[in-house]
Design a protein around this motif. Structure first.
Motif, PDB file in Angstrom:
ATOM      1  N   UNK A  40     -12.347  25.601 -18.422  1.00 33.79           N
ATOM      2  CA  UNK A  40     -12.152  27.043 -18.351  1.00 33.79           C
ATOM      3  C   UNK A  40     -13.403  27.667 -18.951  1.00 33.79           C
ATOM      4  N   UNK A  41     -14.166  28.424 -18.153  1.00 36.65           N
ATOM      5  CA  UNK A  41     -15.448  28.916 -18.640  1.00 36.65           C
ATOM      6  C   UNK A  41     -15.918  30.117 -17.836  1.00 36.65           C
ATOM      7  N   UNK A  42     -17.015  30.711 -18.292  1.00 38.15           N
ATOM      8  CA  UNK A  42     -17.665  31.828 -17.618  1.00 38.15           C
ATOM      9  C   UNK A  42     -19.034  31.356 -17.127  1.00 38.15           C
ATOM     10  N   UNK A  43     -19.461  31.895 -16.009  1.00 38.10           N
ATOM     11  CA  UNK A  43     -20.743  31.486 -15.439  1.00 38.10           C
ATOM     12  C   UNK A  43     -21.921  31.907 -16.305  1.00 38.10           C
ATOM     13  N   UNK A  44     -21.733  32.913 -17.156  1.00 38.93           N
ATOM     14  CA  UNK A  44     -22.816  33.316 -18.059  1.00 38.93           C
ATOM     15  C   UNK A  44     -23.113  32.222 -19.071  1.00 38.93           C
TER      16      UNK A  44
END
Length: 217
Positions: free
Chosen positions: A150-154
């Protein structure tokens, strides 16, 4: 010293369903020191239930830490409650963490040294670092054993997702550009071969940018 699970929480639910504030019983440094003294501990969960101010002088020095001594396998850090120094000591104590959750404004920059140490053992990672746009691309490319992310592309750009050959579930907050890169990755039958669950969400910044463009701003 036989304790295997430690949970430090700041809010509990009362009998009427109301959120009640718990009384903090330790500082972050006292908790880290406790972990250092209890090698059998396997699960650590924290949020904001800490006494302040904190005295980092009680933390173990690098020279006295028995590297990899801790049995910690699962860590859940809610909110930005531990400093970069706390996290570094935690990662030095525990070399074989398999599940790590960092939520609510935790600094990706502070988490990066932990992931470098846990790269070979980590199977699940949840990193919510919406206020820190630090990219951990170099470290992310080494997390080849991940089963869930679970993560953000930033923080973890879409360009490294193709390295996760064991990844089964992915919840990803990204821009349209990152979505297109991920779509191209998925078209390659050799990339993400065992992925079976995928949930994509567009970043709020990307949504705002599109709204501004449509309004001619």
């Amino acid at each position: 010293k036989d304790l295997e699970k430690l949970t430090v929480i700041g809010n509990v639910t009362g009998s009427a369903g109301m959120r009640l504030r718990a009384v903090p019983f330790c500082t972050p440094s006292e908790m880290i020191s406790y972990v250092a003294r209890n090698p059998r501990l396997r699960v650590l969960t924290t949020d904001s239930a800490f006494h302040q101010p904190d005295d980092e002088s009680i933390l173990p020095n690098a020279s006295t830490i028995q590297v990899g001594r801790s049995s910690l396998r699962e860590i859940r850090i809610q909110k930005d409650t531990l400093s970069a120094k706390h996290l570094l000591i935690l990662s030095q104590l525990a070399h074989s963490v398999e599940s790590a959750t960092f939520h609510e404004s935790i600094s990706a920059r502070a988490v990066r040294p932990c992931l470098e140490i846990w790269a070979s053992t980590l199977k699940f990672l949840s990193l919510d670092s919406s206020e820190d746009r630090t990219s951990i691309e170099h470290v992310g490319a080494r997390l080849g054993g991940l089963r869930g992310l679970i993560a953000r592309s930033t923080n973890i750009p879409s360009t490294v997702l193709g390295n996760f050959e064991h990844l089964k579930t992915l919840i990803y907050t990204c821009t349209l550009d990152d979505f297109e890169i991920l779509a191209n990755t998925l078209r390659d039958l050799h990339s993400l071969p065992v992925l079976y669950a995928l949930l994509l969400e567009r970043t709020q910044e990307d949504k705002n940018k599109q709204c501004d463009n449509e309004r001619g701003l």
